[in-house]
Design a protein around this motif. Structure first.
Motif, PDB file in Angstrom:
ATOM      1  N   UNK A  56      18.194  41.280   4.869  1.00 24.62           N
ATOM      2  CA  UNK A  56      17.109  42.375   5.416  1.00 24.62           C
ATOM      3  C   UNK A  56      15.691  41.988   4.693  1.00 24.62           C
ATOM      4  N   UNK A  57      14.707  41.899   5.445  1.00 24.88           N
ATOM      5  CA  UNK A  57      13.520  41.502   4.792  1.00 24.88           C
ATOM      6  C   UNK A  57      12.752  42.970   5.136  1.00 24.88           C
ATOM      7  N   UNK A  58      12.264  43.494   4.131  1.00 26.63           N
ATOM      8  CA  UNK A  58      11.506  44.901   4.352  1.00 26.63           C
ATOM      9  C   UNK A  58      10.236  44.858   3.288  1.00 26.63           C
ATOM     10  N   UNK A  59       9.291  45.691   3.946  1.00 22.86           N
ATOM     11  CA  UNK A  59       7.963  45.841   3.365  1.00 22.86           C
ATOM     12  C   UNK A  59       8.077  46.461   2.053  1.00 22.86           C
ATOM     13  N   UNK A  60       9.102  47.510   1.881  1.00 21.98           N
ATOM     14  CA  UNK A  60       9.476  48.032   0.539  1.00 21.98           C
ATOM     15  C   UNK A  60      10.679  48.566   0.536  1.00 21.98           C
ATOM     16  N   UNK A  61      11.297  48.498  -0.782  1.00 20.63           N
ATOM     17  CA  UNK A  61      12.828  48.418  -1.128  1.00 20.63           C
ATOM     18  C   UNK A  61      12.657  49.154  -2.373  1.00 20.63           C
ATOM     19  N   UNK A  62      13.603  50.321  -2.396  1.00 17.93           N
ATOM     20  CA  UNK A  62      13.419  51.077  -3.523  1.00 17.93           C
ATOM     21  C   UNK A  62      15.036  51.253  -3.745  1.00 17.93           C
ATOM     22  N   UNK A  63      15.490  51.161  -4.984  1.00 18.33           N
ATOM     23  CA  UNK A  63      17.129  51.185  -5.248  1.00 18.33           C
ATOM     24  C   UNK A  63      17.169  52.331  -6.212  1.00 18.33           C
ATOM     25  N   UNK A  64      17.967  53.196  -5.991  1.00 22.21           N
ATOM     26  CA  UNK A  64      18.492  54.304  -7.165  1.00 22.21           C
ATOM     27  C   UNK A  64      19.918  54.111  -7.643  1.00 22.21           C
ATOM     28  N   UNK A  65      20.110  53.445  -8.607  1.00 23.97           N
ATOM     29  CA  UNK A  65      21.307  53.142  -9.068  1.00 23.97           C
ATOM     30  C   UNK A  65      22.343  54.318  -9.416  1.00 23.97           C
ATOM     31  N   UNK A  66      21.623  55.458  -9.758  1.00 27.59           N
ATOM     32  CA  UNK A  66      22.400  56.834 -10.038  1.00 27.59           C
ATOM     33  C   UNK A  66      23.153  57.334  -8.766  1.00 27.59           C
ATOM     34  N   UNK A  67      22.311  57.176  -7.472  1.00 31.67           N
ATOM     35  CA  UNK A  67      22.803  58.006  -6.480  1.00 31.67           C
ATOM     36  C   UNK A  67      23.446  56.785  -5.399  1.00 31.67           C
ATOM     37  N   UNK A  68      23.503  55.454  -6.021  1.00 30.99           N
ATOM     38  CA  UNK A  68      23.883  54.324  -5.059  1.00 30.99           C
ATOM     39  C   UNK A  68      23.359  54.370  -3.668  1.00 30.99           C
ATOM     40  N   UNK A  69      21.958  54.340  -3.548  1.00 28.04           N
ATOM     41  CA  UNK A  69      21.366  54.564  -2.393  1.00 28.04           C
ATOM     42  C   UNK A  69      20.037  53.581  -2.469  1.00 28.04           C
ATOM     43  N   UNK A  70      19.717  52.878  -1.443  1.00 24.99           N
ATOM     44  CA  UNK A  70      18.339  52.087  -1.350  1.00 24.99           C
ATOM     45  C   UNK A  70      17.772  52.732  -0.171  1.00 24.99           C
ATOM     46  N   UNK A  71      16.486  52.588  -0.226  1.00 22.80           N
ATOM     47  CA  UNK A  71      15.485  53.128   0.615  1.00 22.80           C
ATOM     48  C   UNK A  71      14.651  51.763   1.198  1.00 22.80           C
ATOM     49  N   UNK A  72      14.999  51.657   2.372  1.00 20.22           N
ATOM     50  CA  UNK A  72      14.094  50.349   3.020  1.00 20.22           C
ATOM     51  C   UNK A  72      12.924  50.861   3.841  1.00 20.22           C
ATOM     52  N   UNK A  73      11.819  50.161   3.872  1.00 24.27           N
ATOM     53  CA  UNK A  73      10.630  50.730   4.930  1.00 24.27           C
ATOM     54  C   UNK A  73      10.281  49.520   5.500  1.00 24.27           C
ATOM     55  N   UNK A  74      10.046  49.594   6.736  1.00 28.45           N
ATOM     56  CA  UNK A  74       9.663  48.641   7.869  1.00 28.45           C
ATOM     57  C   UNK A  74      10.440  47.399   7.557  1.00 28.45           C
ATOM     58  N   UNK A  75      11.457  47.192   8.324  1.00 26.21           N
ATOM     59  CA  UNK A  75      12.491  46.284   8.136  1.00 26.21           C
ATOM     60  C   UNK A  75      12.991  45.278   9.379  1.00 26.21           C
ATOM     61  N   UNK A  76      13.299  44.122   8.899  1.00 28.38           N
ATOM     62  CA  UNK A  76      13.969  43.324  10.074  1.00 28.38           C
ATOM     63  C   UNK A  76      15.173  42.614   9.437  1.00 28.38           C
ATOM     64  N   UNK A  77      16.254  42.579  10.386  1.00 25.62           N
ATOM     65  CA  UNK A  77      17.550  42.216   9.660  1.00 25.62           C
ATOM     66  C   UNK A  77      17.964  41.171  10.539  1.00 25.62           C
ATOM     67  N   UNK A  78      18.811  40.315  10.093  1.00 22.88           N
ATOM     68  CA  UNK A  78      19.795  39.139  10.806  1.00 22.88           C
ATOM     69  C   UNK A  78      20.923  38.985  10.046  1.00 22.88           C
ATOM     70  N   UNK A  79      21.884  38.660  10.739  1.00 19.74           N
ATOM     71  CA  UNK A  79      23.078  38.089  10.283  1.00 19.74           C
ATOM     72  C   UNK A  79      23.597  36.893  11.226  1.00 19.74           C
ATOM     73  N   UNK A  80      24.128  35.885  10.042  1.00 21.35           N
ATOM     74  CA  UNK A  80      24.508  34.609  10.737  1.00 21.35           C
ATOM     75  C   UNK A  80      25.729  34.384  10.169  1.00 21.35           C
ATOM     76  N   UNK A  81      26.528  33.559  11.296  1.00 19.50           N
ATOM     77  CA  UNK A  81      27.698  32.878  10.686  1.00 19.50           C
ATOM     78  C   UNK A  81      27.701  31.660   9.806  1.00 19.50           C
ATOM     79  N   UNK A  82      28.672  31.194   9.541  1.00 21.17           N
ATOM     80  CA  UNK A  82      28.937  30.327   8.106  1.00 21.17           C
ATOM     81  C   UNK A  82      28.212  29.058   8.642  1.00 21.17           C
ATOM     82  N   UNK A  83      27.829  28.853  10.062  1.00 23.16           N
ATOM     83  CA  UNK A  83      27.233  27.440  10.534  1.00 23.16           C
ATOM     84  C   UNK A  83      25.730  27.950  10.643  1.00 23.16           C
ATOM     85  N   UNK A  84      25.161  29.101  10.446  1.00 26.83           N
ATOM     86  CA  UNK A  84      23.909  29.419  10.604  1.00 26.83           C
ATOM     87  C   UNK A  84      23.460  29.899  11.956  1.00 26.83           C
ATOM     88  N   UNK A  85      24.550  30.214  12.884  1.00 29.19           N
ATOM     89  CA  UNK A  85      24.259  30.661  13.969  1.00 29.19           C
ATOM     90  C   UNK A  85      24.011  32.131  14.062  1.00 29.19           C
TER      91      UNK A  85
END
Length: 179
Positions: A56-85
């Motif tokens: 995930x690429x995001x404009x901003x990422x805020x991680x809150x360890x006590x609540x196990x939360x991450x807040x991401x703003x303006x994001x794009x995401x990709x998932x690739x297999x082991x061969x990079x497809x």
């Protein structure tokens, strides 16, 4: 030194010693305002051993360890297999991710595309259940599915299993399926 000066100094010392300042702990009820980590223009990789990671690429990422939360703003995401497809890609304006389960609430201009099919999902709000690989909408919010070169279905009460490629609506607003 006069008695009044000595009394003033003692009073000041008493007041100062009774107040403590802990810069590490925010005031009660405001923990969510102070993330443990704040990143801008960053990449966040979600994945467990044996799973294909989601980058995930995001404009901003805020991680809150006590609540196990991450807040991401303006994001794009990709998932690739082991061969990079490319398997999956998408975007959203905002995501709130549980850093333990990787379940997430996505909101704003959401688009999820499966690369192996001519298939995409568009919505304003979706819930992602990571272990089940299920996307679902809440209440009567609309979801639009594009598939097979331009066919569309729009409805509410959406539930889609990305693992089994099974998709359902409780109510259709528009669209037609052809066999």
């Amino acid at each position: 030194m006069g008695t009044k000066s000595l009394l003033g100094i003692l009073l000041a010392l008493f007041l100062l010693s009774s107040c403590t300042m802990d810069s590490q702990t925010p005031p009660s009820g405001r923990i969510a305002e102070f993330p443990d980590v704040r990143l801008t223009e960053a990449t966040y990789v979600l994945g467990r051993s044996g799973e294909t990671p989601l980058s995930i690429e995001a404009q901003e990422i805020a991680i809150y360890e006590k609540t196990n939360q991450a807040i991401l703003d303006t994001l794009v995401f990709t998932q690739k297999d082991a061969e990079g497809n490319l398997l999956l890609s998408g975007r959203a304006d905002k995501a709130q991710v549980d850093t333990k389960t990787y379940d997430a609430q996505l909101s704003g201009n959401i688009q999820v595309r499966r690369a192996d099919e001519d298939f995409s999902i568009e919505a304003e709000q979706l819930l992602w259940l990571n272990d089940e690989q299920v996307l679902s909408s809440e209440g009567d919010s609309s979801v639009l599915i594009n598939f097979d070169g331009g066919q569309t279905i729009k409805g509410s009460g959406f539930k889609g299993n990305l693992r089994t490629a099974t998709y359902a609506f409780t109510s259709l607003e528009e669209g037609v399926l052809h066999r």
